[in-house]
Design an enzyme around this catalytic site. Sequence first.
Site, mmCIF file in Angstrom:
data_model
loop_
_atom_site.group_PDB
_atom_site.id
_atom_site.type_symbol
_atom_site.label_atom_id
_atom_site.label_comp_id
_atom_site.label_asym_id
_atom_site.label_seq_id
_atom_site.Cartn_x
_atom_site.Cartn_y
_atom_site.Cartn_z
ATOM 1 N N GLU A 153 0.802 -1.240 0.000
ATOM 2 C CA GLU A 153 0.000 0.000 0.000
ATOM 3 C C GLU A 153 0.831 1.285 0.000
ATOM 4 O O GLU A 153 0.649 2.157 0.846
ATOM 5 C CB GLU A 153 -0.940 -0.011 1.223
ATOM 6 C CG GLU A 153 -1.879 -1.199 1.241
ATOM 7 C CD GLU A 153 -2.809 -1.213 2.452
ATOM 8 O OE1 GLU A 153 -2.684 -0.339 3.324
ATOM 9 O OE2 GLU A 153 -3.676 -2.097 2.517
ATOM 10 N N ASN A 201 2.143 -5.102 -3.336
ATOM 11 C CA ASN A 201 0.759 -5.443 -2.978
ATOM 12 C C ASN A 201 -0.032 -4.173 -2.648
ATOM 13 O O ASN A 201 0.458 -3.311 -1.920
ATOM 14 C CB ASN A 201 0.808 -6.362 -1.740
ATOM 15 C CG ASN A 201 -0.521 -7.002 -1.392
ATOM 16 O OD1 ASN A 201 -1.161 -7.613 -2.249
ATOM 17 N ND2 ASN A 201 -0.940 -6.886 -0.130
ATOM 18 N N HIS A 237 -10.208 -6.179 -1.320
ATOM 19 C CA HIS A 237 -11.194 -6.062 -0.236
ATOM 20 C C HIS A 237 -12.417 -5.383 -0.857
ATOM 21 O O HIS A 237 -12.373 -4.196 -1.179
ATOM 22 C CB HIS A 237 -10.646 -5.211 0.912
ATOM 23 C CG HIS A 237 -9.540 -5.905 1.658
ATOM 24 N ND1 HIS A 237 -9.771 -6.999 2.461
ATOM 25 C CD2 HIS A 237 -8.216 -5.667 1.715
ATOM 26 C CE1 HIS A 237 -8.626 -7.409 2.985
ATOM 27 N NE2 HIS A 237 -7.666 -6.625 2.547
ATOM 28 N N GLU A 266 -6.058 -10.723 -0.894
ATOM 29 C CA GLU A 266 -6.795 -10.492 0.364
ATOM 30 C C GLU A 266 -8.298 -10.411 0.137
ATOM 31 O O GLU A 266 -8.999 -9.629 0.783
ATOM 32 C CB GLU A 266 -6.295 -9.204 1.049
ATOM 33 C CG GLU A 266 -4.796 -9.189 1.252
ATOM 34 C CD GLU A 266 -4.281 -7.999 2.069
ATOM 35 O OE1 GLU A 266 -5.089 -7.283 2.673
ATOM 36 O OE2 GLU A 266 -3.051 -7.814 2.088
ATOM 37 N N ASP A 268 -12.057 -10.383 0.218
ATOM 38 C CA ASP A 268 -13.234 -10.600 1.054
ATOM 39 C C ASP A 268 -14.314 -9.647 0.549
ATOM 40 O O ASP A 268 -14.016 -8.675 -0.162
ATOM 41 C CB ASP A 268 -12.969 -10.451 2.569
ATOM 42 C CG ASP A 268 -12.254 -9.181 2.993
ATOM 43 O OD1 ASP A 268 -12.234 -8.206 2.218
ATOM 44 O OD2 ASP A 268 -11.715 -9.152 4.117
HETATM 45 C C1 XIL Z 1 -5.277 -6.521 8.910
HETATM 46 C C2 XIL Z 1 -5.532 -7.719 9.820
HETATM 47 O O1 XIL Z 1 -6.499 -8.532 9.246
HETATM 48 C C3 XIL Z 1 -5.965 -7.239 11.186
HETATM 49 O O2 XIL Z 1 -6.044 -8.340 12.081
HETATM 50 C C4 XIL Z 1 -5.007 -6.198 11.718
HETATM 51 O O3 XIL Z 1 -5.479 -5.684 12.916
HETATM 52 C C5 XIL Z 1 -4.791 -5.074 10.716
HETATM 53 O O4 XIL Z 1 -4.373 -5.624 9.480
HETATM 54 N N1 XIL Z 1 -4.536 -4.800 4.157
HETATM 55 C C6 XIL Z 1 -3.469 -5.613 4.497
HETATM 56 C C7 XIL Z 1 -3.561 -6.503 5.682
HETATM 57 O O5 XIL Z 1 -2.485 -5.647 3.766
HETATM 58 O O6 XIL Z 1 -2.332 -6.682 6.311
HETATM 59 C C8 XIL Z 1 -4.588 -6.007 6.672
HETATM 60 O O7 XIL Z 1 -4.710 -6.982 7.708
HETATM 61 C C9 XIL Z 1 -5.893 -5.724 5.980
HETATM 62 C C10 XIL Z 1 -5.730 -4.663 4.940
#
Ligand code: XIL
Length: 371
Positions: A153, A201, A237, A266, A268
């Site tokens: 990010e 990423n 996400h 990631e 969801d």
């Molecule tokens: C999130 C985890 O799921 C949580 O448990 C933590 O508190 C914060 O991070 N993008 C990412 C991940 O790259 O590392 C993040 O994970 C979610 C968003």
Amino acid sequence: MLARLLRGAAKILLTLAAASSLVLAQTLREEATRAGLLVGAAAAPAHFSEADYARTLSSQFNMLEAENAMKWTATEPEGGVFDFKLGDEVVAFAQAHQMAVRGHNLLWYQHNPSWLVNGHFSPDELSAAMQEHIQRVVEHFAGKVFAWDVVNEAFDDQGRVRSSIWYDQPGIGLAGKGTAYIEKAFRWAHQADPKALLFYNDVDAQGVNAKSDAIYAMVKDFKARGVPLDGVGFQAHLRLDGKGLDTFARNLARFAALGLQIHITELDVGIPIGADGKPLHPADSEKQAQIYRRVAEACAAQPACTAFQTWGFTDKYSWIPGFTHGKLGAALIWDGNYQPKPAFRAVLAAFSRAAADSKTVAERKARSEKR
Ligand code: XIL
């Protein structure tokens, strides 16, 4: 008499074989393997002792990523003091179940320990800390972690390099120099483990937009100048609006054309939930399945897309309710009781269809093996 007995036995064996292949075909792991794909989930070692958690994770996935256990907060809780206990537990689980391990992450603007954030370091000191961290963590997991999210990010939604401790607050001495600090991170990671695949990423970059344009420009430049980068991770996400999915395939295609691997890292899909954590509108589970299907199909159709991963796998432990203050949740493909949801069946079906496309499967396997 004997012949009849033997025929009977053969029939039983055939029935058993058919039944077991049916059972096997129920897993994402089996179908993804047939499609030449890695299918992964982010996971937390705290839950490995929970039977349903461990069983679902190990039977349904062939790849594993630490949700938090390999971040700075976990691996370097004090300056120069490294702790690999939780990360090692993730690796041990994966090895016990023949799963590949994805490393996440080496550099991020969030999730940094307070000694680092509040340490008032000079750019030179920060640069040394960053180099030491990358070197120690990547060396520790060398041969165990096959791919790293090296930088997470780094761009904002306008496609500008995000202000961060690594870039300009105060940065490692390359403030105002765009992606130069990112390049450093990739070079150091490559030195520490020349065999690991190195990924950039990011979130909200699945569609063609200002952020994905900026990422594209960076990785194109890196490839042209021989900066060691092997792939791009798209977090994905998402919500029911499926933001960016209309241009997702086109976006993946331009990155693939640079010779890179693509990982969905990631995924969801958060939906509105009530106080009990369950969907507010029952029909949303089907809509959610359609979003999952679209992502799975786009990945499966693109030979450069070599891994498909969700951020967790059971609604019981999804980060979405916490992140959205209880507004959204039920974002994953098993519910809180480890029952498969419509989204599970949608992804499974997409993988099964993908497995039948032998040309794409062969191309994907060739890409996976090549650096
Ligand atoms: C999130 C985890 O799921 C949580 O448990 C933590 O508190 C914060 O991070 N993008 C990412 C991940 O790259 O590392 C993040 O994970 C979610 C968003």
